[in-house]
Design an enzyme around this catalytic site. Structure first.
Site, PDB file in Angstrom:
ATOM      1  N   GLU A 124       0.855  -1.187   0.000  1.00 60.37           N
ATOM      2  CA  GLU A 124       0.000   0.000   0.000  1.00 60.37           C
ATOM      3  C   GLU A 124       0.890   1.234   0.000  1.00 60.37           C
ATOM      4  OE1 GLU A 124      -2.807   0.366   3.218  1.00 60.37           O
ATOM      5  OE2 GLU A 124      -3.803   2.042   2.248  1.00 60.37           O
ATOM      6  N   GLU A 267      -2.516  -4.068   6.838  1.00 59.24           N
ATOM      7  CA  GLU A 267      -3.589  -5.051   6.953  1.00 59.24           C
ATOM      8  C   GLU A 267      -3.611  -6.106   5.858  1.00 59.24           C
ATOM      9  OE1 GLU A 267      -4.057  -1.720   6.163  1.00 59.24           O
ATOM     10  OE2 GLU A 267      -5.642  -1.501   4.666  1.00 59.24           O
ATOM     11  N   ASN A 268      -2.484  -6.436   5.213  1.00 55.66           N
ATOM     12  CA  ASN A 268      -2.476  -7.458   4.153  1.00 55.66           C
ATOM     13  C   ASN A 268      -3.338  -8.660   4.549  1.00 55.66           C
ATOM     14  OD1 ASN A 268      -0.072  -5.967   3.113  1.00 55.66           O
ATOM     15  ND2 ASN A 268       0.800  -6.816   4.976  1.00 55.66           N
ATOM     16  N   GLU A 301      -5.763  -3.119  12.446  1.00 54.89           N
ATOM     17  CA  GLU A 301      -5.412  -3.931  11.272  1.00 54.89           C
ATOM     18  C   GLU A 301      -6.359  -5.117  11.141  1.00 54.89           C
ATOM     19  OE1 GLU A 301      -3.517  -2.332   9.417  1.00 54.89           O
ATOM     20  OE2 GLU A 301      -2.722  -0.996  10.956  1.00 54.89           O
ATOM     21  N   GLU A 323      -9.988   3.947   6.071  1.00 53.39           N
ATOM     22  CA  GLU A 323      -9.189   4.383   7.222  1.00 53.39           C
ATOM     23  C   GLU A 323     -10.019   5.109   8.286  1.00 53.39           C
ATOM     24  OE1 GLU A 323      -6.609   3.034   7.826  1.00 53.39           O
ATOM     25  OE2 GLU A 323      -5.807   2.397   5.896  1.00 53.39           O
TER      26      GLU A 323
HETATM   27  N1  TRP Z   1      -3.222   0.772   5.679  1.00 57.42           N
HETATM   28  C1  TRP Z   1      -2.227   1.000   6.701  1.00 57.42           C
HETATM   29  C2  TRP Z   1      -3.019   1.287   7.961  1.00 57.42           C
HETATM   30  O1  TRP Z   1      -3.445   0.415   8.590  1.00 57.42           O
HETATM   31  C3  TRP Z   1      -1.344   2.166   6.359  1.00 57.42           C
HETATM   32  C4  TRP Z   1       0.018   1.852   5.852  1.00 57.42           C
HETATM   33  C5  TRP Z   1       0.833   0.853   6.234  1.00 57.42           C
HETATM   34  C6  TRP Z   1       0.760   2.609   4.911  1.00 57.42           C
HETATM   35  N2  TRP Z   1       2.006   0.949   5.593  1.00 57.42           N
HETATM   36  C7  TRP Z   1       2.007   1.986   4.784  1.00 57.42           C
HETATM   37  C8  TRP Z   1       0.499   3.729   4.165  1.00 57.42           C
HETATM   38  C9  TRP Z   1       2.974   2.488   3.937  1.00 57.42           C
HETATM   39  C10 TRP Z   1       1.460   4.240   3.319  1.00 57.42           C
HETATM   40  C11 TRP Z   1       2.697   3.611   3.203  1.00 57.42           C
HETATM   41  O2  TRP Z   1      -3.367   2.354   8.288  1.00 57.42           O
HETATM   42 ZN    ZN Z   2      -5.631   1.537   8.484  1.00 55.20          ZN
END
Ligand code: TRP
Ligand code: ZN
Length: 857
Positions: A124, A267-268, A301, A323
């Protein structure tokens, strides 16, 4: 400065088009190697709609070794800087690529990279294109089958998304593991991890009886420090079933902790990857704050499994759809684990500390932005925390049952799809929400102001209210729906009336309340129902009444904060110490109740941060603010010393006791100690040393170290040395040692930070360490802003050096300088000059360019 012609193109929400090709299935084979990894991809692609457009695959820093279409090897095209364009005749094709990745050289921590001997990924928002050629956009969902091959000795554990689908030996000491993810997902949710890891294992049985194997993977020595994260995970799984009816959907759930990570966690699907500081904890190494943050982020997550993964985002403009909603869900979870009142106070404090200033500055943007250069710059307090406030308002408006029904509907209607904010609002509307009004909140930047004029007519025993909303950032934008509960109090503290359900929908609202015989005190926006600034603040006499008598605990806290801010701003502007007596009186009364709810009392007596004081002023004078706040601390120490000592002596806890009560006692004790050290009083510095030496928890140790860190006592040096020697081997703990020195208000802090940047343990490639030392300093209002601009120059050097390594980190690091407009001379002009100097450096990343340009505009 780069001329606009060389700027990368702006992406706009209004330019959204459905994908031209879909990829229903992807097979990936990774030949993992410490230096150079080979990735073989098989994409079944499908034309989406009636058109002749070629297939466009994103790709970044990939070495293309092979391309085959429908089994026929193609001459190697020269991929453009950002991908491959392939003309395809029919509706369905099989596209195969082989690429090499040099992940060793990857210091951006996006795509595939190495961290402490492990290999891991972060995709992400747009990192999947650094792994294979693919349409890297969240509305292209595929079923994944993944095979990982690696040296069995070096990488004994091989993880990816979904369920395990086989493993075995290969010749040459290698082995493989296969993973199958039955849920279609966009590339940004892909992950793999390979390394020598050990797991804390457990299991969770879902309410429909599915037994899920849970593992948290870390280095073997750290396994015992995963217990709290595991308990948090199980609590989150149970909570999401009970509160939202959401059940987990795979056979396994894996969490991996890595030390090099750009964010908190990711959150993969089925394989969350965490910044180690949000996993590892025990009472000896983690503060109560850390324990709570771990529970919140593990929950966050996990909750994404539904709000983010099962229902994902159509495009990155919709980021708050996952988010904002997920932050709201993790806030509810944390409230359920601890004290809802304390959680709300902490949440609002964080919102005011980061989101309000963001929304008042050059980086201000709507919760759903309509354009960006680099999406990584939009993982902001606005998208996350203001986004969560929007969901909170909608939930409050619907009430728990209808909000739950609306969420059920949203998940049911959008499961397996890439959705938009409109889809969410449609589900809310179906349960009765005024959704078209609430949609406006997603589109306007800026913190709305609500001004209330009250007129009391004694003869008619009537109160007339004129309530006006305005948005200084968006003057002609339509009015917002603003939940605005309020209550009226008499000067003796009696509650006269209460209006819990008022929703402002117009620019002006007039109300008339009968049966109000005396001029009342207004308590507005109770519980912080809406993320707005309310004006005018009541006078100090009224605030004193509310601080003592409001029955809403947030409103009581708020009154106390306003009282302190009023005293502090008076002291900055007029040099007047008048407000001190009011604060001391109210604080004595609050402290008198510490035994009933120590955590709440602790929050209530906490002095506003210097940056928050600055936010109230027309322009920020960091010296005057520091002097005023120190003056208030000394005055409170002089007047409340006995009471504070009494608390300090009475709040001992067992560090292993993590109950809300014990945490509250430690918090109160730490805040009391901080006030006792307002002067370098010998008795107090000795007490701090004693607290450090005898501590049975990191919380007590850290509060002693922090209290000492600002002063001149010799104990400070001693305790810093003890801390370093004890924790030098634990990186996420050593970060605290760097941070506490960077955040010190001692006059020599800048020189200390310069010195620490040469410490053998300072590694600018590690985002946690960089943030602790350099951003910690950049947020130290008293010492970052010196009159020569030496602090700014220090930050700028690190920003430019970091930009070569990790543009996301650089773009975050530069942000303190973008606030130059708020600062008085000489500071403001010096900040701007330093920002311009950064902007004129050659070859800035897109990430840094966007922030610097916005900051200079
Ligand atoms: N989606 C992640 C969260 O739980 C955000 C995130 C994790 C992210 N790693 C990242 C965003 C690297 C940008 C770059 O909020
Ligand atoms: Zn998130």
């Amino acid at each position: 400065m780069q001329s606009p012609a060389f700027l990368p193109p702006v992406k706009r929400l209004s330019d959204y088009r459905a994908p031209e090709w879909r990829v229903p299935h992807i097979g990936l084979v990774f030949e993992l190697d410490p230096a150079r990894t080979i990735v073989r991809a098989r994409l079944s692609v499908e034309r989406n709609g009636d058109h002749q457009a070629p297939l466009r695959l994103d790709g970044e820093e990939l070495e293309l070794l092979e391309l085959a279409i429908d089994g026929a090897v193609q001459p190697l095209p020269n991929p453009g800087a950002d991908g491959l364009v392939i003309d395809l005749p029919d509706g369905h094709h099989l596209v195969e690529t082989v690429v090499a990745i040099r992940q060793e050289a990857n210091s951006r921590l996006m795509g595939l990279y190495a961290s402490g001997g492990k290999l891991c990924t972060q995709c992400e928002a747009e990192g999947f294109r650094r792994i294979t050629f693919f349409p890297d956009r969240p509305d292209v969902l595929s079923r994944y089958h993944v095979r990982l091959e690696a040296d069995a000795g070096r990488f004994p554990v091989l993880l990816s998304n979904g369920n395990p689908a086989g493993r075995g030996e290969l010749p040459g000491g290698r082995h493989f593991a296969e993973w199958d993810d039955p849920f279609p997902k966009p590339g940004y949710l892909f992950a793999l991890v390979a390394g020598d890891l050990a797991a804390l294992e457990d299991s969770f049985t879902t309410r429909s009886g599915r037994k899920v194997a849970l593992s948290i993977w870390v280095g073997a020595a750290d396994v015992p420090r995963c217990r709290h994260a595991m308990e948090s995970l199980k609590a989150a799984m149970a909570w999401d079933e009970a509160a939202y009816g959401r059940e987990y959907d795979l056979d396994v759930f894996n969490i991996v902790a890595v030390h090099d990570f750009n964010f908190g966690a990711m959150e993969n699907k089925g394989l969350n990857i965490f910044n180690a500081k949000y996993v590892l904890a025990d009472p000896d190494t983690a503060t109560d704050w850390d324990f709570d943050a771990i529970a919140a982020i593990v929950g966050h997550e996990y909750f994404h499994n539904w709000s983010g993964n099962r229902v994902t985002c159509r495009d990155w403009f919709q980021l708050s759809l996952k988010e904002g909603f997920t932050v709201f869900r993790d806030q509810q979870f944390s409230a359920a684990l601890g004290s809802p009142a304390v959680k709300r106070i902490e949440g609002v404090r964080a919102l005011r500390a980061s989101q309000f200033p963001e929304d008042a500055g050059p980086l201000s943007h709507p919760v759903r932005p309509d354009h960006y250069l680099e999406i990584s710059n939009f993982y902001t307090a606005t998208v996350y925390d203001k986004g969560a406030e929007l969901i909170r308002m909608m939930a409050g408006r619907l009430g728990p049952d209808r909000f739950r029904a609306a969420c059920d509907r949203y998940f049911a209607d959008n499961d397996g799809k890439a959705a938009t904010v409109e889809d969410f609002l449609a589900a809310m509307q179906a349960e009765g929400l005024e959704a078209p009004l609430f949609a406006r909140w997603y589109e306007q930047a800026g913190t709305p102001h609500v001004a209330v004029e009250a007129r009391h007519e004694p003869g008619a025993a009537r109160l007339e209210l004129l309530i006006r909303q305005s948005n200084p950032r968006a003057a002609d934008a339509p009015p917002l729906p603003i939940p605005f509960p309020f209550a009226l109090f008499a000067p003796d503290g009696r509650k006269l009336a209460e209006e819990p359900a008022l929703l402002l929908t117009e620019r002006e609202t007039r109300l008339s309340i009968d049966g109000v015989g005396e001029p009342p005190i207004l308590s507005l926006n109770r519980g912080f129902a809406a993320p707005v600034i309310t004006r005018p603040a009541p006078g100090r006499a009224a605030l004193s009444v509310l601080a003592a008598h409001e029955d809403d605990s947030f409103a009581r806290y708020e009154a106390m904060q306003q009282l302190m801010l009023s005293a502090l701003t008076d002291s900055v502007v007029r040099g007047s110490a008048e407000g001190v007596e009011d604060v001391a009186r109210a604080m004595t009364a609050a402290l008198g109740q510490w035994r009933d709810d120590p955590a709440l009392v602790a929050e209530t007596i906490l002095l506003p941060a210097e940056s928050l004081i600055g936010d109230q002023m027309p322009e920020v004078d960091p010296e005057a603010i520091h002097a005023a706040r120190e003056g208030l601390r000394r005055a409170l120490f002089a007047r409340l010393g006995d009471q504070l000592w009494d608390i300090w002596h009475s709040c001992d806890t067992d560090g292993r006791d993590l109950s809300p009560q014990a945490k509250g006692l430690r918090r109160l004790k730490g805040i009391a100690l901080g006030l006792l050290l307002a002067t370098d009083d010998h008795e107090a510095t000795a007490a701090a040393f004693l607290q450090y030496a005898d501590a049975s928890s990191m919380t007590d140790r850290m509060s002693a170290l922090t209290a000492l860190s600002h002063g001149n006592a010799i104990e400070r040096v001693e305790v810093l040395k003890l801390f370093h020697d004890r924790y030098r081997g634990l990186p996420e703990v050593l970060d605290k040692w760097f941070l506490v020195q960077a955040a010190s208000t001692r006059p020599d802090t800048r020189r200390v930070v310069e010195h620490l940047a040469g410490h053998p343990a300072f590694d600018p490639r590690n985002p946690n360490r960089l943030r602790a030392l350099v951003l910690g300093f950049g947020m130290n209002q008293a010492r970052f802003h010196d009159r020569e601009g030496a602090g700014y120059a220090l930050l700028a050097r690190h920003v430019l050096a970091t930009d070569r390594l990790n543009p996301q980190s650089a773009a975050r690091l530069v942000q303190p300088l973008t606030r130059w407009r708020r600062f008085a001379a000489p500071w403001g002009p010096l900040m701007r000059a330093e920002l311009a100097r950064i902007g004129s450096a050659p070859d800035l990343s897109r990430d840094l360019t966007e922030v610097v340009q916005a900051g200079l505009a």
